[in-house]
Write an enzyme that holds these catalytic residues in place. Structure first.
Site, short mmCIF file in Angstrom:
data_model
loop_
_atom_site.label_atom_id
_atom_site.label_comp_id
_atom_site.label_asym_id
_atom_site.label_seq_id
_atom_site.Cartn_x
_atom_site.Cartn_y
_atom_site.Cartn_z
N ARG A 1 -98.92 21.81 -53.96
CA ARG A 1 -97.63 21.02 -54.55
C ARG A 1 -96.41 21.18 -53.97
O ARG A 1 -96.32 22.42 -54.25
CB ARG A 1 -97.72 22.04 -56.60
CG ARG A 1 -96.41 20.98 -56.88
CD ARG A 1 -96.02 22.06 -57.71
NE ARG A 1 -95.52 21.19 -59.16
CZ ARG A 1 -93.62 21.51 -59.01
NH1 ARG A 1 -93.39 22.26 -57.88
NH2 ARG A 1 -92.56 20.19 -59.44
N LYS B 1 -90.10 27.91 -52.33
CA LYS B 1 -89.98 29.43 -53.24
C LYS B 1 -88.77 29.92 -52.11
O LYS B 1 -88.89 30.15 -50.74
CB LYS B 1 -90.38 29.32 -53.72
CG LYS B 1 -91.08 28.49 -54.73
CD LYS B 1 -91.77 28.88 -55.50
CE LYS B 1 -92.28 27.55 -56.85
NZ LYS B 1 -93.44 27.38 -57.99
N1 HH2 Z 1 -92.98 25.29 -59.81
C1 HH2 Z 1 -92.14 24.89 -60.01
C2 HH2 Z 1 -92.34 23.14 -61.03
N2 HH2 Z 1 -93.53 23.11 -61.70
N3 HH2 Z 1 -96.20 23.25 -61.96
C3 HH2 Z 1 -97.39 24.01 -60.98
N4 HH2 Z 1 -98.24 23.92 -61.58
N5 HH2 Z 1 -96.73 25.20 -60.42
C4 HH2 Z 1 -95.38 25.40 -59.47
O1 HH2 Z 1 -95.82 26.20 -58.47
C5 HH2 Z 1 -94.57 24.85 -60.59
C6 HH2 Z 1 -94.94 23.93 -61.32
C7 HH2 Z 1 -90.29 25.35 -59.70
O2 HH2 Z 1 -90.51 23.75 -58.83
P1 HH2 Z 1 -89.78 22.27 -59.30
O3 HH2 Z 1 -90.10 21.70 -59.38
O4 HH2 Z 1 -89.31 21.94 -57.18
O5 HH2 Z 1 -87.93 22.46 -59.20
P2 HH2 Z 1 -87.29 23.45 -60.53
O6 HH2 Z 1 -88.89 23.70 -62.24
O7 HH2 Z 1 -85.71 23.36 -60.44
O8 HH2 Z 1 -87.44 21.36 -61.14
#
Ligand code: HH2
Length: 258
Positions: free
Chosen positions: A239, A203
């Site tokens: 995560r 992040k």
């Molecule tokens: N962060 C993201 C997505 N889902 N779920 C939980 N429980 N906690 C988090 O911190 C979280 C999440 C964002 O990360 P990512 O999936 O890599 O990115 P994107 O939303 O752009 O697909």
């Protein structure tokens, strides 16, 4: 928890595992590298994103879940009841809802009926608006109060409390300082009595803290430090996108702490 984004536009790995066969291979690799579960998602929730239709989300994740055919522990990263229902039928065990059951009024029932595990995450506003000047009097107390209320809501809807984990939502409507404060004061969330999930991996706050003011992602080394410090403060689930490196960092933290 390894992250498998089946999206063209996720903030750190958009498009990398958009093809089902690549997502399946990545999920298998992550479990081989030490992930206890893989979080499959078909919609980016990065700052500014608009969301996709249920049909598009299903089109992305269903081939991945079919390919895995229940062979690995899978979490479905969705806010949509329709997507969750299908994913659970295809073997997913946990619903990871970044809206904490505020997005789709039918999702609580799907989780309750199927007996799935549930992750409730804090977000201020929506992905489109969340990074526009987030303000709190006391970020840890306010996030904890929100999660406590959502936990009660989920339990009242029939989801057993022992199936629920809580997540402060790093980057979801928080400044750089607020993100770090949430990890520093993780005890305030742990006081709710449920396992805490922390998703700091890649992040942008990690990039900011190492001096890149315009960062949209953070470097691996900084993410490993965030994972270890969250673990040491009591996080149960991390995560992450970089499973092998995180497992190695945690092995050291565990060896020291043992
Ligand atoms: N962060 C993201 C997505 N889902 N779920 C939980 N429980 N906690 C988090 O911190 C979280 C999440 C964002 O990360 P990512 O999936 O890599 O990115 P994107 O939303 O752009 O697909």
């Amino acid at each position: 928890m390894g992250v498998v984004n089946v999206t063209p536009d996720s903030f750190s790995d958009g498009g990398v595992t958009l093809r089902a066969e690549d997502a399946i291979a990545t999920a298998r690799r992550m479990v081989a590298e030490g992930a206890a579960i893989v979080d499959v998602g078909g919609e980016s929730t990065r700052p500014g994103s608009e969301g996709v239709s249920p049909d598009e989300e299903l089109r992305r994740v269903v081939p991945v879940l079919e390919g895995l055919a229940g062979e690995l522990p899978v979490s479905i990263d969705t806010s949509k009841a329709e997507v969750a229902r299908r994913a659970l039928a295809l073997g997913a065990e946990l619903v990871n809802d970044v809206t904490a059951l505020r997005g789709d009024p039918e999702l609580a029932e799907v989780v309750a009926e199927t007996g799935a595990y549930l992750c409730l995450m804090h977000m201020l506003g929506t992905p489109r608006t969340m990074q526009a000047d987030p303000r709190y009097e006391d970020v840890a107390a306010e996030v904890a109060a929100f999660l406590e209320e959502r936990l009660s809501f989920a339990v009242a809807a029939g989801v057993p409390e022992e199936r629920i984990c809580l997540d402060p939502g790093i980057g979801f409507g928080k400044t750089v300082e607020q993100n770090f404060e949430l990890v520093r004061r993780l005890d305030v969330l742990l006081a709710l009595g449920r396992p805490v999930v922390v998703g700091f991996s890649r992040k942008s706050s990690l990039g900011h803290i190492v001096g890149d003011e315009d960062a949209t992602t953070g470097p691996l080394a900084a993410g490993l430090a965030a994972a270890v410090t969250a673990y040491e403060r009591g996080a149960t689930i991390l995560r992450v996108h970089d499973v092998r490196e995180t497992a190695e960092a945690l092995a050291v933290a565990q060896a020291v702490g043992a």
